[in-house]
Design a protein around this motif. Structure first.
Motif, PDB file in Angstrom:
ATOM      1  N   UNK A  10      11.094   4.141   2.560  1.00 10.13           N
ATOM      2  CA  UNK A  10      11.909   5.343   2.746  1.00 10.13           C
ATOM      3  C   UNK A  10      12.467   5.839   1.417  1.00 10.13           C
ATOM      4  N   UNK A  11      12.878   4.925   0.564  1.00 11.06           N
ATOM      5  CA  UNK A  11      13.396   5.311  -0.753  1.00 11.06           C
ATOM      6  C   UNK A  11      12.293   5.885  -1.639  1.00 11.06           C
ATOM      7  N   UNK A  12      11.084   5.347  -1.518  1.00  6.23           N
ATOM      8  CA  UNK A  12       9.954   5.876  -2.288  1.00  6.23           C
ATOM      9  C   UNK A  12       9.670   7.314  -1.870  1.00  6.23           C
ATOM     10  N   UNK A  13       9.769   7.596  -0.575  1.00  2.00           N
ATOM     11  CA  UNK A  13       9.557   8.966  -0.096  1.00  2.00           C
ATOM     12  C   UNK A  13      10.619   9.916  -0.619  1.00  2.00           C
ATOM     13  N   UNK A  14      11.760   9.375  -1.013  1.00  2.00           N
ATOM     14  CA  UNK A  14      12.824  10.179  -1.623  1.00  2.00           C
ATOM     15  C   UNK A  14      12.755  10.132  -3.144  1.00  2.00           C
ATOM     16  N   UNK A  15      11.612   9.711  -3.684  1.00  2.00           N
ATOM     17  CA  UNK A  15      11.335   9.671  -5.125  1.00  2.00           C
ATOM     18  C   UNK A  15      12.188   8.672  -5.899  1.00  2.00           C
ATOM     19  N   UNK A  16      12.409   7.520  -5.337  1.00  2.00           N
ATOM     20  CA  UNK A  16      13.149   6.470  -6.032  1.00  2.00           C
ATOM     21  C   UNK A  16      12.174   5.616  -6.839  1.00  2.00           C
ATOM     22  N   UNK A  17      12.321   5.649  -8.153  1.00  2.00           N
ATOM     23  CA  UNK A  17      11.444   4.861  -9.029  1.00  2.00           C
ATOM     24  C   UNK A  17      11.739   3.369  -8.919  1.00  2.00           C
ATOM     25  N   UNK A  18      13.000   3.017  -8.687  1.00  2.00           N
ATOM     26  CA  UNK A  18      13.351   1.602  -8.554  1.00  2.00           C
ATOM     27  C   UNK A  18      12.678   0.981  -7.340  1.00  2.00           C
ATOM     28  N   UNK A  59      -4.395   4.633  -5.647  1.00  2.00           N
ATOM     29  CA  UNK A  59      -4.488   4.263  -4.242  1.00  2.00           C
ATOM     30  C   UNK A  59      -3.209   3.615  -3.746  1.00  2.00           C
ATOM     31  N   UNK A  60      -2.594   2.789  -4.576  1.00  2.00           N
ATOM     32  CA  UNK A  60      -1.325   2.148  -4.237  1.00  2.00           C
ATOM     33  C   UNK A  60      -0.233   3.195  -4.052  1.00  2.00           C
ATOM     34  N   UNK A  61      -0.177   4.134  -4.962  1.00  2.00           N
ATOM     35  CA  UNK A  61       0.834   5.188  -4.878  1.00  2.00           C
ATOM     36  C   UNK A  61       0.625   6.058  -3.639  1.00  2.00           C
ATOM     37  N   UNK A  62      -0.615   6.398  -3.360  1.00  2.00           N
ATOM     38  CA  UNK A  62      -0.917   7.180  -2.159  1.00  2.00           C
ATOM     39  C   UNK A  62      -0.531   6.417  -0.897  1.00  2.00           C
ATOM     40  N   UNK A  63      -0.753   5.108  -0.904  1.00  2.00           N
ATOM     41  CA  UNK A  63      -0.416   4.295   0.258  1.00  2.00           C
ATOM     42  C   UNK A  63       1.091   4.301   0.518  1.00  2.00           C
ATOM     43  N   UNK A  64       1.875   4.229  -0.537  1.00  2.23           N
ATOM     44  CA  UNK A  64       3.329   4.224  -0.361  1.00  2.23           C
ATOM     45  C   UNK A  64       3.828   5.549   0.202  1.00  2.23           C
ATOM     46  N   UNK A  65       3.236   6.634  -0.255  1.00  4.05           N
ATOM     47  CA  UNK A  65       3.683   7.953   0.188  1.00  4.05           C
ATOM     48  C   UNK A  65       3.245   8.242   1.625  1.00  4.05           C
ATOM     49  N   UNK A  66       2.043   7.813   1.989  1.00  2.00           N
ATOM     50  CA  UNK A  66       1.507   8.183   3.297  1.00  2.00           C
ATOM     51  C   UNK A  66       1.687   7.107   4.362  1.00  2.00           C
ATOM     52  N   UNK A  67       2.386   6.030   4.063  1.00  2.00           N
ATOM     53  CA  UNK A  67       2.595   4.970   5.041  1.00  2.00           C
ATOM     54  C   UNK A  67       3.482   5.458   6.172  1.00  2.00           C
ATOM     55  N   UNK A  68       3.034   5.231   7.396  1.00  2.00           N
ATOM     56  CA  UNK A  68       3.789   5.604   8.585  1.00  2.00           C
ATOM     57  C   UNK A  68       4.276   4.322   9.250  1.00  2.00           C
ATOM     58  N   UNK A  69       5.579   4.153   9.300  1.00  2.00           N
ATOM     59  CA  UNK A  69       6.145   2.922   9.833  1.00  2.00           C
ATOM     60  C   UNK A  69       6.006   2.822  11.343  1.00  2.00           C
ATOM     61  N   UNK A  70       5.700   3.926  12.001  1.00  2.00           N
ATOM     62  CA  UNK A  70       5.551   3.918  13.452  1.00  2.00           C
ATOM     63  C   UNK A  70       4.213   3.335  13.890  1.00  2.00           C
ATOM     64  N   UNK A  71       3.257   3.281  12.981  1.00  2.00           N
ATOM     65  CA  UNK A  71       1.949   2.709  13.303  1.00  2.00           C
ATOM     66  C   UNK A  71       2.064   1.178  13.354  1.00  2.00           C
ATOM     67  N   UNK A  72       1.039   0.545  13.835  1.00  2.00           N
ATOM     68  CA  UNK A  72       1.079  -0.906  14.012  1.00  2.00           C
ATOM     69  C   UNK A  72       0.689  -1.681  12.759  1.00  2.00           C
ATOM     70  N   UNK A  73       0.151  -1.026  11.765  1.00  2.00           N
ATOM     71  CA  UNK A  73      -0.289  -1.717  10.544  1.00  2.00           C
ATOM     72  C   UNK A  73       0.912  -2.063   9.671  1.00  2.00           C
TER      73      UNK A  73
END
Length: 105
Positions: A10-18, A59-73
């Motif tokens: 969630x913090x990554x989606x808000x552009x948190x570098x930490x 690919x790692x960066x894209x994964x963090x941005x597009x990760x959906x926590x509602x999915x089962x993965x």
């Protein structure tokens, strides 16, 4: 201090570098494993290992941005899947006849 993955995402989606750095530190071994898996393929297409690693990082960066926590993965599984696909597509794209001709020219 250890934060749960869902809070960090969630913090990554808000552009948190930490938060991005914390997740990278936690899951950087995935990038190393996948890059080592495709090292020989990258060598055969005359690609530099640094280019391969950069594609894995994208690919790692894209994964963090597009990760959906509602999915089962889980986040680990999703990062692995995204990085693997990104690197494999990079190798496949650079292994075409057209790219071979450009490299040989």
């Amino acid at each position: 201090m250890e934060y749960p993955d869902n809070e960090l995402v969630n913090l990554v989606c808000e552009n948190s570098e930490e938060a991005r750095d914390m997740l990278y530190d936690k899951y950087s071994y995935i990038i190393d494993i996948i890059c080592n898996k495709y090292k020989n393929s990258a060598y055969s297409i005359s690609a530099d290992f640094a280019e391969l690693r950069q594609e894995a990082m994208l690919g790692f960066s894209d994964a963090l941005v597009s990760y959906n926590q509602d999915e089962k993965a889980s986040l680990h599984t999703f990062i692995t899947l995204c990085v693997e696909r990104r690197v494999r597509n990079y190798v496949r794209k650079n292994d075409t006849y057209k790219m071979k001709m450009l490299r040989d020219y």
